[in-house]
Design a protein around this motif. Sequence first.
Motif, PDB file in Angstrom:
ATOM      1  N   ARG A 164       2.728   6.724  -2.065  1.00 56.48           N
ATOM      2  CA  ARG A 164       1.837   6.734  -0.904  1.00 56.48           C
ATOM      3  C   ARG A 164       2.618   6.899   0.393  1.00 56.48           C
ATOM      4  NH1 ARG A 164      -2.879   2.334  -0.275  1.00 56.48           N
ATOM      5  NH2 ARG A 164      -3.929   3.904  -1.540  1.00 56.48           N
ATOM      6  N   GLU A 219       0.446  10.386  -3.759  1.00 57.68           N
ATOM      7  CA  GLU A 219      -0.095   9.521  -4.809  1.00 57.68           C
ATOM      8  C   GLU A 219      -0.933  10.268  -5.841  1.00 57.68           C
ATOM      9  OE1 GLU A 219      -2.642   8.852  -1.044  1.00 57.68           O
ATOM     10  OE2 GLU A 219      -0.546   9.096  -1.574  1.00 57.68           O
ATOM     11  N   LYS A 274      -8.070   3.338  -8.976  1.00 56.22           N
ATOM     12  CA  LYS A 274      -9.308   3.121  -8.235  1.00 56.22           C
ATOM     13  C   LYS A 274      -9.046   2.385  -6.928  1.00 56.22           C
ATOM     14  CE  LYS A 274     -12.901   3.886  -9.531  1.00 56.22           C
ATOM     15  NZ  LYS A 274     -13.770   5.062  -9.317  1.00 56.22           N
ATOM     16  N   LEU A 275      -8.024   1.522  -6.921  1.00 57.63           N
ATOM     17  CA  LEU A 275      -7.700   0.783  -5.697  1.00 57.63           C
ATOM     18  C   LEU A 275      -7.067   1.669  -4.636  1.00 57.63           C
ATOM     19  CD1 LEU A 275      -6.211  -2.426  -7.371  1.00 57.63           C
ATOM     20  CD2 LEU A 275      -8.564  -2.044  -6.606  1.00 57.63           C
ATOM     21  N   MET A 276      -6.514   2.812  -5.060  1.00 56.84           N
ATOM     22  CA  MET A 276      -5.845   3.714  -4.121  1.00 56.84           C
ATOM     23  C   MET A 276      -6.733   4.883  -3.699  1.00 56.84           C
ATOM     24  SD  MET A 276      -1.980   3.841  -5.657  1.00 56.84           S
ATOM     25  CE  MET A 276      -1.024   2.326  -5.753  1.00 56.84           C
ATOM     26  N   ASN A 277      -7.988   4.840  -4.125  1.00 54.48           N
ATOM     27  CA  ASN A 277      -8.971   5.865  -3.730  1.00 54.48           C
ATOM     28  C   ASN A 277      -8.554   7.270  -4.141  1.00 54.48           C
ATOM     29  OD1 ASN A 277     -10.631   3.895  -2.462  1.00 54.48           O
ATOM     30  ND2 ASN A 277      -9.364   4.019  -0.604  1.00 54.48           N
ATOM     31  N   VAL A 278      -7.918   7.373  -5.310  1.00 47.47           N
ATOM     32  CA  VAL A 278      -7.565   8.674  -5.871  1.00 47.47           C
ATOM     33  C   VAL A 278      -8.577   8.998  -6.969  1.00 47.47           C
ATOM     34  CG1 VAL A 278      -5.796  10.015  -7.066  1.00 47.47           C
ATOM     35  CG2 VAL A 278      -5.137   8.323  -5.369  1.00 47.47           C
ATOM     36  N   PRO A 279      -9.183  10.163  -6.977  1.00 47.10           N
ATOM     37  CA  PRO A 279     -10.188  10.499  -7.994  1.00 47.10           C
ATOM     38  C   PRO A 279      -9.612  10.448  -9.410  1.00 47.10           C
ATOM     39  CG  PRO A 279     -10.253  12.073  -6.178  1.00 47.10           C
ATOM     40  CD  PRO A 279      -9.023  11.230  -5.974  1.00 47.10           C
ATOM     41  N   ASN A 280     -10.425   9.950 -10.335  1.00 50.41           N
ATOM     42  CA  ASN A 280      -9.981   9.870 -11.726  1.00 50.41           C
ATOM     43  C   ASN A 280      -9.701  11.249 -12.322  1.00 50.41           C
ATOM     44  OD1 ASN A 280      -9.980   7.071 -12.089  1.00 50.41           O
ATOM     45  ND2 ASN A 280     -12.193   7.030 -12.448  1.00 50.41           N
TER      46      ASN A 280
END
Length: 231
Positions: A50, A55, A146-152
């Motif tokens: 990050r 990320e 999910k905590l880093m707001n990166v799409p799965n």
Amino acid sequence: YFPAVLVRSDARHDLMRQLYATGVRTLPVLTVVSLFTGMILALQVGLELRRFNQEIYLGAAVMITLIREMAPFSCGICLAACVGSAIAAELGTMKVNEEIDALTTMGLPSVRFLVLPRVLAVILAMPILTLFAELSGMLGGAIVLKLMNVPNVVYWSHVTSTASFFMIAFGLAKSALFGLPGGLVGCSAGMRTKSTADGVGVAATSAVVSGIVAIAVTDGILAVLCYVWGI
């Protein structure tokens, strides 16, 4: 004694029983350990990525680390702790009760009936358990993602694009190699149990400590060889 496992039905039955004791009973502990290993790995690597706004490559970093190193090593440590101590305690109890001496008196090789099925079970179970460890670790990485707001979708796309057949096969072969010292150390500690009040406990402790050290040394040697060979 290895051909006897393929020929004799009683040897195959004993091998299947040891595979159940080695693989199925270890699976819950290994799943929990691998899940949190993947979460910790993804969190630490993700925080560093990050800093450089990279990320999105977390899936590739977690996948490479799990397949090449963390999944086989953590699986070997879990088997050394759970299975190695159980093998040493079981064989140690037989040693104290003079059951192994009874086999020798009847002319039956103890290595064939006691050691070989357990060592083969550990070697065969290691790659299967390593696959579960890799899946659990990747799931832990997805939870942290999910905590880093990166799409799965981004995470799993990097995971699938990074996981080559050679890399997966290398990790599974490495885990099977870790099973050899783990199984041998447990059997050796059990067969050398002393007939004292704390003999079985000392054998189980020795199996865990020696097994972890043996796997760590083997992993270090493999890491150096892979660096020299450019793998």
